[in-house]
Motif scaffolding. Structure first.
Motif, PDB file in Angstrom:
ATOM      1  N   ASP A   1      -1.979 -10.292  44.486  1.00 47.56           N
ATOM      2  CA  ASP A   1      -0.578 -10.384  44.890  1.00 47.56           C
ATOM      3  C   ASP A   1       0.318 -10.616  43.679  1.00 47.56           C
ATOM      4  O   ASP A   1       1.372  -9.981  43.547  1.00 47.56           O
ATOM      5  N   LEU A   2      -0.084 -11.514  42.780  1.00 46.97           N
ATOM      6  CA  LEU A   2       0.682 -11.765  41.557  1.00 46.97           C
ATOM      7  C   LEU A   2       0.763 -10.509  40.699  1.00 46.97           C
ATOM      8  O   LEU A   2       1.809 -10.201  40.122  1.00 46.97           O
TER       9      LEU A   2
ATOM     10  N   PHE B   1       1.193 -16.920  31.529  1.00 47.01           N
ATOM     11  CA  PHE B   1       1.578 -17.055  32.935  1.00 47.01           C
ATOM     12  C   PHE B   1       1.540 -18.525  33.356  1.00 47.01           C
ATOM     13  O   PHE B   1       2.473 -19.026  33.985  1.00 47.01           O
TER      14      PHE B   1
ATOM     15  N   LYS C   1       3.106  -7.872  42.366  1.00 43.38           N
ATOM     16  CA  LYS C   1       4.519  -8.268  42.278  1.00 43.38           C
ATOM     17  C   LYS C   1       5.033  -8.246  40.845  1.00 43.38           C
ATOM     18  O   LYS C   1       6.198  -8.546  40.609  1.00 43.38           O
TER      19      LYS C   1
ATOM     20  N   TYR D   1       4.911 -20.658  34.362  1.00 46.02           N
ATOM     21  CA  TYR D   1       5.064 -20.822  35.802  1.00 46.02           C
ATOM     22  C   TYR D   1       5.825 -22.116  36.061  1.00 46.02           C
ATOM     23  O   TYR D   1       5.497 -23.162  35.502  1.00 46.02           O
TER      24      TYR D   1
ATOM     25  N   LYS E   1       4.137 -10.233  38.409  1.00 46.19           N
ATOM     26  CA  LYS E   1       4.213 -11.573  37.821  1.00 46.19           C
ATOM     27  C   LYS E   1       3.067 -11.846  36.853  1.00 46.19           C
ATOM     28  O   LYS E   1       3.193 -12.701  35.982  1.00 46.19           O
ATOM     29  N   LEU E   2       1.961 -11.156  37.019  1.00 48.86           N
ATOM     30  CA  LEU E   2       0.793 -11.334  36.157  1.00 48.86           C
ATOM     31  C   LEU E   2       0.387  -9.978  35.607  1.00 48.86           C
ATOM     32  O   LEU E   2      -0.096  -9.125  36.359  1.00 48.86           O
TER      33      LEU E   2
END
Length: 63
Positions: free
Chosen positions: A27-28, A52, A31, A56, A33-34
């Motif tokens: 999921d990260l 990350f 999206k 965060y 984000k990772l």
């Protein structure tokens, strides 16, 4: 003592470091984000995983 980061992590290994399940890591990634590399399967650079974690937001910063 904190363990040194490896150059690359598989999704299950990254999940273990983050103490989440593999679906959360995917999921990260999905999206944005990772960051990840696509080398046969998705892999995370150790430096990206460390960045990350460091960036965060903590609970106090979310407000």
């Amino acid at each position: 003592m904190v363990e040194p980061y490896k150059p690359l992590y598989t999704v299950p290994e990254a999940a273990k470091v983050l103490r989440v399940n593999t679906n959360a890591v995917y999921d990260l990634m999905n999206k944005g984000k990772l960051p990840y590399l696509l080398l046969g399967s998705k892999k995370v650079r150790g430096s990206d995983l460390e960045r990350f974690i460091e960036k965060y937001p903590t609970e106090g910063e979310r407000r």
